[in-house]
Design an enzyme around this catalytic site. Structure first.
Site, mmCIF file in Angstrom:
data_model
loop_
_atom_site.group_PDB
_atom_site.id
_atom_site.type_symbol
_atom_site.label_atom_id
_atom_site.label_comp_id
_atom_site.label_asym_id
_atom_site.label_seq_id
_atom_site.Cartn_x
_atom_site.Cartn_y
_atom_site.Cartn_z
ATOM 1 N N MET A 57 104.114 -3.826 -64.542
ATOM 2 C CA MET A 57 105.241 -4.343 -63.801
ATOM 3 C C MET A 57 106.534 -3.863 -64.441
ATOM 4 O O MET A 57 106.572 -3.632 -65.643
ATOM 5 C CB MET A 57 105.193 -5.863 -63.766
ATOM 6 C CG MET A 57 105.243 -6.545 -65.122
ATOM 7 S SD MET A 57 105.202 -8.304 -64.961
ATOM 8 C CE MET A 57 103.673 -8.478 -64.062
ATOM 9 N N CYS A 58 107.536 -3.675 -63.640
ATOM 10 C CA CYS A 58 108.850 -3.206 -64.063
ATOM 11 C C CYS A 58 108.824 -1.700 -64.374
ATOM 12 O O CYS A 58 107.788 -1.138 -64.727
ATOM 13 C CB CYS A 58 109.385 -3.957 -65.266
ATOM 14 S SG CYS A 58 109.437 -5.746 -65.067
ATOM 15 N N ARG A 59 109.959 -1.087 -64.260
ATOM 16 C CA ARG A 59 110.202 0.294 -64.654
ATOM 17 C C ARG A 59 111.552 0.313 -65.350
ATOM 18 O O ARG A 59 112.488 -0.391 -64.948
ATOM 19 C CB ARG A 59 110.261 1.233 -63.456
ATOM 20 C CG ARG A 59 109.029 1.276 -62.553
ATOM 21 C CD ARG A 59 107.922 2.172 -63.121
ATOM 22 N NE ARG A 59 107.078 1.464 -64.064
ATOM 23 C CZ ARG A 59 106.050 2.022 -64.710
ATOM 24 N NH1 ARG A 59 105.767 3.301 -64.507
ATOM 25 N NH2 ARG A 59 105.335 1.316 -65.555
#
Length: 263
Positions: free
Chosen positions: A1-3
């Protein structure tokens, strides 16, 4: 999750790094190519950058998806910097503290982001909370796992540890308390980038002219992008990248030897 992504280099509009590349962070908010956990990063975003002559970064953060912010593209078109850190968020727990939970977190000269999740949060890290000054806990920007990991890193920075030591000590500590956590951390002071690859993807790109990019995934198909091995600490300047293995407290695996790249 997230970048997330950090960049050091010549002064240029933020959009050159975040919006214009064909697979830049802006596009990664809805169409990441290498994200292993989650598919859409619509729970907030943020960008922090440094103005010339000012060591304290500015930030722009919002709780919703970056593509729904009508001001962001215009801001990114005209704001220029030689150092930035930005992130798009897929929340571990939906609705946690809204904009305050969006990276980058900031204190003094530092910008920080966490790509991953702490298993068993918050109970798993309760023992580590006892080692933090009460004021640090009370002043956390948000009540999510990323903000707490930042509090652990920040306590070490305030105690005099360098950026690389602070990350290298925090990640195994959290991993031991919460096995299976994904702890890709990204930290900059505007002059260097320090990061960890721990459970998720991390890449870097060095270019002639003193430009270094560290990101969750490549923003284009340039063959010079290099993947960082898992369980690795990365320290980068505008001209060089140093990779050092991190010890995993949950396994007996031997670390790979360090690698240094200069441009």
């Amino acid at each position: 999750m997230c970048r997330h992504i950090a960049c050091l280099g010549p002064v240029e509009p933020l959009g050159r790094v975040l919006v214009e590349p064909p697979h830049g962070l802006y596009r990664q908010s809805w169409a990441p190519r290498r994200q292993r956990y989650g598919t859409v990063n619509a729970d907030g975003f943020g960008v922090g950058w440094y103005a010339e002559g000012d060591p304290v970064p500015a930030r722009y953060r919002r709780a919703g998806p970056v593509w729904a912010d009508l001001s962001f593209a215009d801001l990114a078109r005209v704001v220029r910097s030689g150092a930035l850190l930005a992130a798009v968020r897929d929340a571990t727990l939906a609705g946690a503290d809204a904009e305050a939970a969006a990276a980058p977190f900031a204190t003094g000269p530092w910008l920080f982001s966490h790509n991953g999740a702490v298993t068993g949060w918050p109970t798993s890290l309760e023992p580590l909370a006892h080692g933090l000054p009460p004021a640090d806990l009370l002043s956390m920007e948000a009540r999510n796992d990323s903000a707490f990991v930042w509090a652990l890193v920040l306590a070490r920075l305030r105690a005099g540890d360098g950026e690389s030591q602070a990350l290298a000590d925090t990640v195994p500590e959290v991993a031991a308390a919460a096995p299976g956590s994904r702890l890709n951390l990204l930290l900059t002071n505007g002059r260097t980038i320090t990061a960890t690859a721990w459970g998720d993807t991390l890449w870097y790109l060095t270019e002639p002219g003193g430009r270094t990019v560290v990101a969750s995934e490549p923003y284009d198909d340039d063959p010079r992008w290099q993947e960082v091995p898992d369980r690795t600490l990365l320290v980068a300047s505008r001209t060089e990248v140093l990779l050092t293995p991190l010890k995993d407290p949950t396994t007996d695996a031997a670390p790979v030897p360090p690698k240094e790249t200069r441009t």
